[in-house]
Write an enzyme that holds these catalytic residues in place. Structure first.
Site, PDB file in Angstrom:
ATOM      1  N   CYS A  81      51.893  38.104  41.454  1.00  0.00           N
ATOM      2  CA  CYS A  81      51.860  38.027  42.920  1.00  0.00           C
ATOM      3  C   CYS A  81      53.023  37.215  43.483  1.00  0.00           C
ATOM      4  CB  CYS A  81      50.533  37.428  43.380  1.00  0.00           C
ATOM      5  SG  CYS A  81      49.114  38.367  42.808  1.00  0.00           S
ATOM      6  N   HIS A 102      51.142  34.070  49.984  1.00  0.00           N
ATOM      7  CA  HIS A 102      50.561  35.232  49.296  1.00  0.00           C
ATOM      8  C   HIS A 102      49.112  35.386  49.759  1.00  0.00           C
ATOM      9  CE1 HIS A 102      48.928  37.935  46.461  1.00  0.00           C
ATOM     10  NE2 HIS A 102      48.315  37.013  45.740  1.00  0.00           N
ATOM     11  N   ASN A 116      44.384  41.814  48.744  1.00  0.00           N
ATOM     12  CA  ASN A 116      45.455  41.225  47.936  1.00  0.00           C
ATOM     13  C   ASN A 116      46.352  42.353  47.424  1.00  0.00           C
ATOM     14  OD1 ASN A 116      47.007  40.127  45.876  1.00  0.00           O
ATOM     15  ND2 ASN A 116      45.348  38.869  45.029  1.00  0.00           N
TER      16      ASN A 116
HETATM   17  O1  UT7 Z   1      46.542  37.196  43.402  1.00  0.00           O
HETATM   18  C1  UT7 Z   1      46.368  36.358  42.302  1.00  0.00           C
HETATM   19  C2  UT7 Z   1      45.527  35.292  42.676  1.00  0.00           C
HETATM   20  N1  UT7 Z   1      44.128  35.682  42.759  1.00  0.00           N
HETATM   21  C3  UT7 Z   1      43.351  34.910  43.394  1.00  0.00           C
HETATM   22  O2  UT7 Z   1      43.846  33.958  43.955  1.00  0.00           O
HETATM   23  C4  UT7 Z   1      41.862  35.088  43.369  1.00  0.00           C
HETATM   24  C5  UT7 Z   1      41.267  33.721  43.344  1.00  0.00           C
HETATM   25  N2  UT7 Z   1      39.822  33.668  43.259  1.00  0.00           N
HETATM   26  C6  UT7 Z   1      39.047  34.025  44.317  1.00  0.00           C
HETATM   27  O3  UT7 Z   1      39.518  34.489  45.338  1.00  0.00           O
HETATM   28  C7  UT7 Z   1      37.579  33.761  44.191  1.00  0.00           C
HETATM   29  O4  UT7 Z   1      37.339  32.973  43.044  1.00  0.00           O
HETATM   30  C8  UT7 Z   1      36.740  35.058  44.114  1.00  0.00           C
HETATM   31  C9  UT7 Z   1      36.723  35.737  45.466  1.00  0.00           C
HETATM   32  C10 UT7 Z   1      37.291  35.980  43.052  1.00  0.00           C
HETATM   33  C11 UT7 Z   1      35.300  34.694  43.773  1.00  0.00           C
HETATM   34  O5  UT7 Z   1      34.770  33.805  44.755  1.00  0.00           O
HETATM   35  P1  UT7 Z   1      33.999  32.490  44.307  1.00  0.00           P
HETATM   36  O6  UT7 Z   1      33.550  31.817  45.538  1.00  0.00           O
HETATM   37  O7  UT7 Z   1      34.918  31.721  43.385  1.00  0.00           O
HETATM   38  O8  UT7 Z   1      32.734  33.064  43.572  1.00  0.00           O
HETATM   39  P2  UT7 Z   1      32.286  32.825  42.081  1.00  0.00           P
HETATM   40  O9  UT7 Z   1      33.191  33.532  41.132  1.00  0.00           O
HETATM   41  O10 UT7 Z   1      32.057  31.361  41.865  1.00  0.00           O
HETATM   42  O11 UT7 Z   1      30.883  33.551  42.059  1.00  0.00           O
HETATM   43  C12 UT7 Z   1      29.774  33.065  42.833  1.00  0.00           C
HETATM   44  C13 UT7 Z   1      28.642  34.056  42.688  1.00  0.00           C
HETATM   45  C14 UT7 Z   1      28.365  34.457  41.236  1.00  0.00           C
HETATM   46  O12 UT7 Z   1      26.970  34.648  41.113  1.00  0.00           O
HETATM   47  P3  UT7 Z   1      26.068  33.540  40.390  1.00  0.00           P
HETATM   48  O13 UT7 Z   1      26.639  33.386  39.009  1.00  0.00           O
HETATM   49  O14 UT7 Z   1      26.242  32.290  41.222  1.00  0.00           O
HETATM   50  O15 UT7 Z   1      24.700  34.120  40.455  1.00  0.00           O
HETATM   51  C15 UT7 Z   1      29.054  35.789  41.101  1.00  0.00           C
HETATM   52  O16 UT7 Z   1      28.474  36.607  40.134  1.00  0.00           O
HETATM   53  O17 UT7 Z   1      28.998  35.276  43.371  1.00  0.00           O
HETATM   54  C16 UT7 Z   1      28.843  36.364  42.467  1.00  0.00           C
HETATM   55  N3  UT7 Z   1      29.811  37.379  42.831  1.00  0.00           N
HETATM   56  C17 UT7 Z   1      29.581  38.321  43.756  1.00  0.00           C
HETATM   57  N4  UT7 Z   1      28.497  38.572  44.520  1.00  0.00           N
HETATM   58  C18 UT7 Z   1      28.572  39.609  45.379  1.00  0.00           C
HETATM   59  C19 UT7 Z   1      31.065  37.542  42.347  1.00  0.00           C
HETATM   60  N5  UT7 Z   1      31.658  38.592  42.966  1.00  0.00           N
HETATM   61  C20 UT7 Z   1      30.735  39.090  43.835  1.00  0.00           C
HETATM   62  C21 UT7 Z   1      30.754  40.157  44.729  1.00  0.00           C
HETATM   63  N6  UT7 Z   1      29.670  40.375  45.492  1.00  0.00           N
HETATM   64  N7  UT7 Z   1      31.828  40.957  44.898  1.00  0.00           N
END
Ligand code: UT7
Length: 331
Positions: free
Chosen positions: A113, A252, A282
């Site tokens: 990215c 980004h 993204n």
């Molecule tokens: O371009 C390169 C750089 N990329 C990035 O910068 C991405 C960086 N990361 C992020 O943007 C975030 O970490 C995400 C958007 C990918 C995830 O958000 P988060 O607030 O970090 O969520 P998490 O991974 O901690 O997940 C929280 C909960 C989990 O459930 P449990 O384990 O708490 O029951 C996930 O399974 O949300 C769940 N979850 C979802 N729920 C509904 C993960 N993805 C989804 C989804 N819909 N799409």
């Protein structure tokens, strides 16, 4: 002493879109979760007939028109992408042929990215060394082709698009500072495991989804904030500028929450930190030039303002650039 400026800008977003509601039909997610956790509402998807070069060609045509330059005046094409049309030849060469740019070198560049900013850093080095006069720099991605639409943790994030610029020693945005960095010890945080020399394509790699983009979201989130904040601080220190001197930050576009946190930590508030992720998602190497062009289109840039570009991505890689806007104050 030669210097580099952005002389023209353009972007292209494919017509098809994927809304959060569309994703609700594919995986166990909700519009509310995606919007609140990422700020993304919709993203563009290349048509079946469109590849990364097609998006790049359209964005490049727009950048050349904006610069009021003929294609044949370009002497180097740099194309930043993690989703080339094919591993060989470079997508940059396909763009070169389509645009009839016959007296130019052409090559691809992959810094995830951060690719567009790495490309600007490279173009600047060519121009200052006298090795190129006019560089066409493109960030172009078709991330939907490497997105696993059975994985809710990643499929809500990515979209397709392209942004391009012409860089020369005269233009509307003069490059004042450029810094890049990388930490390969965390390469596994964002990767497409198979399809290269380590794990060539096989029935097994396909069955186990190893050709799709994989992301450790939580760890990437923390690294993205930390690295972009440090890159911005390094840029301010190197130029002797204060955060209050910066009129706009174009980062980004990974996640609105990341960008809000970066703004808070460098002391530059929203809306000076431009968040343009809602309708594009993204788009990796394309996101900064798309956001920069779209911000310019709103007519908010004023002559003399300083614009900071920030990026973070696979590698890990990160970069910061500071530009001075010398164009007209409104469009
Ligand atoms: O371009 C390169 C750089 N990329 C990035 O910068 C991405 C960086 N990361 C992020 O943007 C975030 O970490 C995400 C958007 C990918 C995830 O958000 P988060 O607030 O970090 O969520 P998490 O991974 O901690 O997940 C929280 C909960 C989990 O459930 P449990 O384990 O708490 O029951 C996930 O399974 O949300 C769940 N979850 C979802 N729920 C509904 C993960 N993805 C989804 C989804 N819909 N799409």
């Amino acid at each position: 002493m030669r210097s580099s400026s952005i002389a023209g800008l353009g972007h292209y977003l494919p017509h098809e879109t994927i809304s959060n509601r569309d994703l609700e039909t594919l995986v166990d997610t909700s519009d509310q979760w995606i919007t609140t956790r990422t700020g993304i509402q919709s993203r563009h998807r290349a048509a079946v007939s469109e590849a990364t070069s097609d998006l790049a060609i359209e964005a490049s045509r727009r950048a050349l028109a904006d610069a009021e330059l003929e294609a044949e005046t370009i002497d180097l094409i740099l194309l930043a992408t993690a989703t080339p049309d094919a591993p060989v030849p470079s997508t940059a060469s396909l763009v070169q042929d389509a645009l009839g740019i016959y007296n130019a070198g052409a090559m691809d560049l992959n810094a995830g990215c951060s690719g567009f900013l790495y490309g600007l850093h490279t173009a600047d080095a060519f121009i200052r060394a006298g090795a190129a006069k006019r560089v066409l720099l493109v960030g172009s991605e078709t991330l939907t082709r490497v997105t696993d639409y059975t994985d809710r943790r990643t499929c809500v994030l990515f979209g397709d698009g392209a942004g391009a610029c012409v860089i020369s020693d005269e233009g509307q945005m003069k490059l004042l500072y450029s810094g890049i960095g990388s930490d390969g010890s965390q390469a596994d945080l964002i990767c497409i495991p198979a399809g290269g020399s380590r794990f060539p394509a096989s029935a097994e790699t396909i069955a186990s989804h190893q050709h799709y983009l994989q992301l450790d979201g939580g760890r990437v989130f923390k690294q993205a904030v930390r690295r972009m904040v440090q890159a911005a601080k390094d840029g301010l220190e190197a130029t002797g500028l204060d955060a209050s001197d910066i009129s706009w930050v174009i980062p980004h576009q990974a996640n609105a929450r990341i960008l809000t946190a970066v703004g808070e930590q460098i002391g530059i508030a929203i809306p000076k930190v431009v968040i343009d992720v809602a309708q594009t998602g993204n788009t990796s190497a394309a996101s900064v030039p798309i956001a920069l062009d779209r911000a310019r289109e709103t007519g908010q840039f004023e002559r003399g303002q300083l614009i900071m570009l920030l990026a973070f991505g696979a590698g890990l890689t990160w970069a910061c650039q500071i530009l001075r806007y010398d164009g007209p104050s409104s469009i």
